[in-house]
Scaffold this motif. Structure first.
Motif, PDB file in Angstrom:
ATOM      1  N   GLN A  39      46.251  74.121  13.582  1.00  0.00           N
ATOM      2  CA  GLN A  39      44.864  73.666  13.559  1.00  0.00           C
ATOM      3  C   GLN A  39      44.320  73.840  12.130  1.00  0.00           C
ATOM      4  O   GLN A  39      44.271  74.952  11.608  1.00  0.00           O
ATOM      5  CB  GLN A  39      44.046  74.481  14.551  1.00  0.00           C
ATOM      6  N   PRO A  40      43.885  72.755  11.468  1.00  0.00           N
ATOM      7  CA  PRO A  40      43.430  72.867  10.078  1.00  0.00           C
ATOM      8  C   PRO A  40      41.957  73.239   9.910  1.00  0.00           C
ATOM      9  O   PRO A  40      41.489  73.387   8.784  1.00  0.00           O
ATOM     10  CB  PRO A  40      43.709  71.476   9.512  1.00  0.00           C
ATOM     11  N   PHE A  41      41.232  73.371  11.008  1.00  0.00           N
ATOM     12  CA  PHE A  41      39.824  73.738  10.942  1.00  0.00           C
ATOM     13  C   PHE A  41      39.604  75.092  11.612  1.00  0.00           C
ATOM     14  O   PHE A  41      40.304  75.442  12.570  1.00  0.00           O
ATOM     15  CB  PHE A  41      38.947  72.688  11.638  1.00  0.00           C
ATOM     16  N   LYS A  42      38.621  75.833  11.135  1.00  0.00           N
ATOM     17  CA  LYS A  42      38.346  77.165  11.666  1.00  0.00           C
ATOM     18  C   LYS A  42      37.313  77.163  12.782  1.00  0.00           C
ATOM     19  O   LYS A  42      37.270  78.085  13.591  1.00  0.00           O
ATOM     20  CB  LYS A  42      37.878  78.084  10.534  1.00  0.00           C
ATOM     21  N   LYS A  43      36.446  76.149  12.793  1.00  0.00           N
ATOM     22  CA  LYS A  43      35.375  76.133  13.794  1.00  0.00           C
ATOM     23  C   LYS A  43      34.974  74.697  14.101  1.00  0.00           C
ATOM     24  O   LYS A  43      35.461  73.758  13.461  1.00  0.00           O
ATOM     25  CB  LYS A  43      34.166  76.934  13.302  1.00  0.00           C
ATOM     26  N   MET A  44      34.071  74.537  15.035  1.00  0.00           N
ATOM     27  CA  MET A  44      33.535  73.230  15.394  1.00  0.00           C
ATOM     28  C   MET A  44      32.080  73.156  14.973  1.00  0.00           C
ATOM     29  O   MET A  44      31.259  73.970  15.412  1.00  0.00           O
ATOM     30  CB  MET A  44      33.658  73.005  16.903  1.00  0.00           C
ATOM     31  N   LEU A  45      31.753  72.219  14.103  1.00  0.00           N
ATOM     32  CA  LEU A  45      30.401  72.063  13.590  1.00  0.00           C
ATOM     33  C   LEU A  45      29.912  70.641  13.804  1.00  0.00           C
ATOM     34  O   LEU A  45      30.661  69.678  13.590  1.00  0.00           O
ATOM     35  CB  LEU A  45      30.350  72.375  12.089  1.00  0.00           C
ATOM     36  N   LYS A 100      38.220  71.444  17.139  1.00  0.00           N
ATOM     37  CA  LYS A 100      37.604  72.004  15.946  1.00  0.00           C
ATOM     38  C   LYS A 100      37.488  70.907  14.893  1.00  0.00           C
ATOM     39  O   LYS A 100      38.235  69.930  14.898  1.00  0.00           O
ATOM     40  CB  LYS A 100      38.417  73.186  15.407  1.00  0.00           C
ATOM     41  N   GLY A 101      36.528  71.098  13.984  1.00  0.00           N
ATOM     42  CA  GLY A 101      36.320  70.108  12.942  1.00  0.00           C
ATOM     43  C   GLY A 101      34.849  70.001  12.599  1.00  0.00           C
ATOM     44  O   GLY A 101      34.065  70.925  12.859  1.00  0.00           O
ATOM     45  N   THR A 102      34.476  68.866  12.039  1.00  0.00           N
ATOM     46  CA  THR A 102      33.088  68.641  11.619  1.00  0.00           C
ATOM     47  C   THR A 102      32.663  67.234  11.985  1.00  0.00           C
ATOM     48  O   THR A 102      33.404  66.275  11.758  1.00  0.00           O
ATOM     49  CB  THR A 102      32.940  68.818  10.092  1.00  0.00           C
ATOM     50  N   ILE A 103      31.477  67.129  12.561  1.00  0.00           N
ATOM     51  CA  ILE A 103      30.853  65.831  12.813  1.00  0.00           C
ATOM     52  C   ILE A 103      29.530  65.814  12.055  1.00  0.00           C
ATOM     53  O   ILE A 103      28.722  66.728  12.200  1.00  0.00           O
ATOM     54  CB  ILE A 103      30.599  65.597  14.308  1.00  0.00           C
ATOM     55  N   LEU A 104      29.332  64.782  11.245  1.00  0.00           N
ATOM     56  CA  LEU A 104      28.073  64.603  10.521  1.00  0.00           C
ATOM     57  C   LEU A 104      27.322  63.435  11.139  1.00  0.00           C
ATOM     58  O   LEU A 104      27.899  62.366  11.374  1.00  0.00           O
ATOM     59  CB  LEU A 104      28.331  64.325   9.039  1.00  0.00           C
ATOM     60  N   LEU A 158      33.161  61.758  11.238  1.00  0.00           N
ATOM     61  CA  LEU A 158      33.764  62.866  11.973  1.00  0.00           C
ATOM     62  C   LEU A 158      35.188  63.158  11.545  1.00  0.00           C
ATOM     63  O   LEU A 158      35.935  62.274  11.135  1.00  0.00           O
ATOM     64  CB  LEU A 158      33.706  62.595  13.480  1.00  0.00           C
ATOM     65  N   PHE A 159      35.527  64.442  11.637  1.00  0.00           N
ATOM     66  CA  PHE A 159      36.864  64.958  11.369  1.00  0.00           C
ATOM     67  C   PHE A 159      37.159  65.956  12.484  1.00  0.00           C
ATOM     68  O   PHE A 159      36.477  66.979  12.598  1.00  0.00           O
ATOM     69  CB  PHE A 159      36.932  65.683  10.020  1.00  0.00           C
ATOM     70  N   LEU A 160      38.146  65.670  13.308  1.00  0.00           N
ATOM     71  CA  LEU A 160      38.442  66.522  14.454  1.00  0.00           C
ATOM     72  C   LEU A 160      39.934  66.778  14.562  1.00  0.00           C
ATOM     73  O   LEU A 160      40.751  65.960  14.132  1.00  0.00           O
ATOM     74  CB  LEU A 160      37.966  65.865  15.752  1.00  0.00           C
ATOM     75  N   GLN A 206      23.423  65.490  18.410  1.00  0.00           N
ATOM     76  CA  GLN A 206      24.035  66.707  17.874  1.00  0.00           C
ATOM     77  C   GLN A 206      24.466  67.647  18.995  1.00  0.00           C
ATOM     78  O   GLN A 206      25.607  68.108  19.048  1.00  0.00           O
ATOM     79  CB  GLN A 206      23.059  67.409  16.928  1.00  0.00           C
ATOM     80  N   GLY A 207      23.560  67.930  19.905  1.00  0.00           N
ATOM     81  CA  GLY A 207      23.879  68.840  20.995  1.00  0.00           C
ATOM     82  C   GLY A 207      24.904  68.266  21.954  1.00  0.00           C
ATOM     83  O   GLY A 207      25.813  68.971  22.406  1.00  0.00           O
ATOM     84  N   THR A 208      24.784  66.990  22.256  1.00  0.00           N
ATOM     85  CA  THR A 208      25.706  66.342  23.188  1.00  0.00           C
ATOM     86  C   THR A 208      27.138  66.378  22.670  1.00  0.00           C
ATOM     87  O   THR A 208      28.080  66.745  23.393  1.00  0.00           O
ATOM     88  CB  THR A 208      25.287  64.880  23.421  1.00  0.00           C
ATOM     89  N   LEU A 209      27.315  65.995  21.401  1.00  0.00           N
ATOM     90  CA  LEU A 209      28.663  65.927  20.846  1.00  0.00           C
ATOM     91  C   LEU A 209      29.271  67.312  20.641  1.00  0.00           C
ATOM     92  O   LEU A 209      30.475  67.504  20.832  1.00  0.00           O
ATOM     93  CB  LEU A 209      28.649  65.152  19.527  1.00  0.00           C
ATOM     94  N   LEU A 210      28.437  68.278  20.292  1.00  0.00           N
ATOM     95  CA  LEU A 210      28.949  69.640  20.149  1.00  0.00           C
ATOM     96  C   LEU A 210      29.432  70.168  21.497  1.00  0.00           C
ATOM     97  O   LEU A 210      30.521  70.765  21.591  1.00  0.00           O
ATOM     98  CB  LEU A 210      27.861  70.559  19.577  1.00  0.00           C
ATOM     99  N   GLU A 211      28.662  69.933  22.536  1.00  0.00           N
ATOM    100  CA  GLU A 211      29.041  70.394  23.873  1.00  0.00           C
ATOM    101  C   GLU A 211      30.364  69.767  24.307  1.00  0.00           C
ATOM    102  O   GLU A 211      31.246  70.442  24.842  1.00  0.00           O
ATOM    103  CB  GLU A 211      27.927  70.032  24.868  1.00  0.00           C
TER     104      GLU A 211
END
Length: 247
Positions: free
Chosen positions: A82-88, A35-39, A47-49, A22-27
């Motif tokens: 950009q279709p995403f507001k943040k990176m999660l 921006k996007g979401t990784i589960l 993932l969606f980026l 989680q921390g590695t991929l967010l960094e």
């Protein structure tokens, strides 16, 4: 001008180190201004980026350097903004919740069928053995309402955890048919296809890469409407362009 590359990808593979990842991929994602979401979950990654092509593909290259993800092959589309507001990056119990713990795709997939093959089957209504083909939409009802394959079976589920019971209620209708399960990008129909085989349906396939791969690799024939996506583009047409229309 479409300068933002959007990707989606998933892989079912045991990830006992999901919390550390989680921390590695967010960094990494933040460093590339994506921006996007990784589960992440013990069962795999979803993932969606979105971002500039060089940054997105750079992230994918770094991910593929881990041999567990070496064969991850994202589906691509383009947008003006950009279709995403943040990176999660989130750690979940499942990367797609089904609440059916016996279904473990990493232990063995149901057979997959390519977009080109599905298009050919739908052209005639039969598979290569002459068996009648039906398509089964495994998405939620509001997604189906934006578009689906012509004549697709739709059980009007409101969340994927309802799929197992819906299957039990309707499995007799699928007997002796070739069933192609499908969803947006492949993740739901992969679990669905395994469950259908588990309950005794012999001729079940998953559409490899889902609707988005079908749009990418065919002319979109036999699909009516658009495909709902979970970002600010809202829906994509068969040409993978944003339609921004939700009923």
């Amino acid at each position: 001008m479409n300068t933002i590359l959007n990707i989606s990808a998933y892989k079912f593979i045991p990830l006992p180190d999901a919390v550390a990842l989680q921390g590695t991929l967010l960094e990494r994602a933040l460093a590339l201004q994506l921006k996007g979401t990784i589960l992440l979950a013990g069962e795999g990654i979803n993932l969606f980026l979105a971002g500039p092509a060089e940054a997105v593909r750079g992230f994918v290259s770094q991910l593929q350097a881990d041999e567990r993800f070496s064969d991850v092959a994202p589906k691509e589309s383009w947008s003006e903004a950009q279709p995403f507001k943040k990176m999660l990056v989130k750690v979940k119990n499942e990367i797609i919740r089904m609440d059916h713990p016996t279904i473990q795709p990493s232990a063995g997939r149901a057979p997959a069928v390519s977009a080109a093959t599905v298009r050919r089957w739908l052209e005639t209504g039969f598979d290569d053995e002459g068996r009648a083909v039906v398509t089964l939409d495994t998405r939620n009802d509001f997604e189906v309402d934006q578009g689906t394959f012509e004549g697709a079976i739709d059980w009007r589920i409101t969340k994927f955890t309802e799929f197992p019971q819906a299957l039990l209620d309707h499995q007799a209708d699928l007997k002796d048919k070739t069933v192609v399960s499908f969803c947006t990008g492949g993740i739901r129909c992969e679990k669905a296809a395994i469950l259908m085989r588990e309950v005794g349906l012999d001729h079940v396939y998953q559409l490899e890469g889902g609707i988005l791969k079908y749009f990418e690799e065919t002319d979109g024939a036999h699909y009516q409407g658009n495909c709902f996506v979970f970002d600010e583009r809202r829906t994509l047409g068969p040409d993978l362009s944003a339609k921004n229309s939700v009923k």
